[in-house]
Scaffold this active site. Sequence first.
Site, PDB file in Angstrom:
ATOM      1  CB  THR A   1      22.712   3.525  -5.032  1.00 53.96           C
ATOM      2  OG1 THR A   1      22.602   4.610  -5.953  1.00 53.96           O
ATOM      3  CG2 THR A   1      24.063   3.545  -4.350  1.00 53.96           C
ATOM      4  N   GLY A   2      20.121   1.660  -5.666  1.00 56.63           N
ATOM      5  CA  GLY A   2      18.779   1.525  -6.234  1.00 56.63           C
ATOM      6  C   GLY A   2      18.799   0.582  -7.433  1.00 56.63           C
ATOM      7  N   GLY A   3      19.572  -0.486  -7.301  1.00 55.94           N
ATOM      8  CA  GLY A   3      19.737  -1.414  -8.428  1.00 55.94           C
ATOM      9  C   GLY A   3      18.693  -2.510  -8.464  1.00 55.94           C
TER      10      GLY A   3
ATOM     11  CB  SER B   1      13.315  -0.858  -8.817  1.00 53.88           C
ATOM     12  OG  SER B   1      12.151  -0.362  -9.434  1.00 53.88           O
ATOM     13  N   GLY B   2      13.666  -0.636 -11.953  1.00 45.28           N
ATOM     14  CA  GLY B   2      13.727   0.367 -13.017  1.00 45.28           C
ATOM     15  C   GLY B   2      15.073   0.493 -13.713  1.00 45.28           C
ATOM     16  CB  ILE B   3      17.048   3.556 -14.505  1.00 43.41           C
ATOM     17  CG1 ILE B   3      15.962   4.257 -15.338  1.00 43.41           C
ATOM     18  CG2 ILE B   3      18.437   3.901 -15.022  1.00 43.41           C
ATOM     19  CD1 ILE B   3      15.918   5.780 -15.179  1.00 43.41           C
ATOM     20  N   GLY B   4      18.066   1.271 -12.540  1.00 48.52           N
ATOM     21  CA  GLY B   4      19.188   0.621 -11.856  1.00 48.52           C
ATOM     22  C   GLY B   4      19.243  -0.869 -12.162  1.00 48.52           C
TER      23      GLY B   4
ATOM     24  CB  SER C   1      15.840  14.220 -13.925  1.00 46.09           C
ATOM     25  OG  SER C   1      14.601  14.364 -14.587  1.00 46.09           O
TER      26      SER C   1
ATOM     27  CE1 TYR D   1      13.181  13.095  -9.216  1.00 50.97           C
ATOM     28  CE2 TYR D   1      12.646  14.381 -11.175  1.00 50.97           C
ATOM     29  CZ  TYR D   1      13.178  13.245 -10.597  1.00 50.97           C
ATOM     30  OH  TYR D   1      13.728  12.254 -11.393  1.00 50.97           O
TER      31      TYR D   1
END
Length: 249
Positions: A12-14, A16-19, A137, A150
Amino acid sequence: MKKLSGKIAVITGGNSGIGLATAKRFVTEGAHVVITGRRKDQLDAAVKEIGDNVTGIQGDVSNLKDLDRLFSEVKRQHGRIDVLFANAGIGELAPLGSITEEHFDKTFRINVKGLLFTIQKALPLIPDGGSIIMNASIASSKGLEGFGVYSATKAAVRSFARSWTADLKSRKIRVNAISPGPIDTPIFGQMGLTADQVQQFKGNIVTSVPLGRMGSPDEIAKAVLFLASDDSSYITGIELFVDGGMAQI
Ligand code: NAD
């Protein structure tokens, strides 16, 4: 031999960034990867960038109908999910005194509710012995100014890794959390700061990192690959810190 040969992975959230970095690693290691993201244009661009063995499915992790659509499509196309990386998340700044109900609801809705139902709805497709990785995190192990809500969402994620390891033990599904330190991704542009403030923030935060720099998304992707693959076959319920030492001293 590639580490994820023939595996089906969902991130999920693949887009951008880490994904995105993890999707690239997984494909290089032989997996077929399904990535999700909210914005169609970004998703299409990411699919193009990754190239082969990737599918993009648009959706919001905090919308249960979107999750149902995602997993029914994955079921139709692939029939199973060997590796699930619940990565989508947001991080906005709000120090105590200026926390709004909207900030609280949005952050918990995406980072906690979204992650929980992503995993619960994927479960019927995950075979015994599968691997679930959740993006937590270091924020939950530190006191970071302005990041109270957060950090609390990420403490929940870390806690889920313990509980769900117990819940899933009869199926030998491994559940682990990964806790990145400061990683240079677009997330910092979405915290509610100006571009100058983002640069200042990044400059300040690295002074707390023993390795003296931010990490790259691929440095997290390498660790996620470890947790996804058989290299971590006797590891479950952990929080793997990949943080340049920031939360270790
Ligand atoms: P990013 O902004 O590049 O990526 C976040 C991804 O999540 C994007 O693909 C975005 O579309 C997706 N997303 C956000 N809300 C969503 C929603 N409601 N539904 C579906 N997708 C959604 O940032 P990143 O740094 O790669 O963040 C990925 C994860 O890593 C987050 O969970 C974040 O909390 C965690 N993390 C990041 C850092 C860091 O320093 N970058 C540190 C610790 C943890």
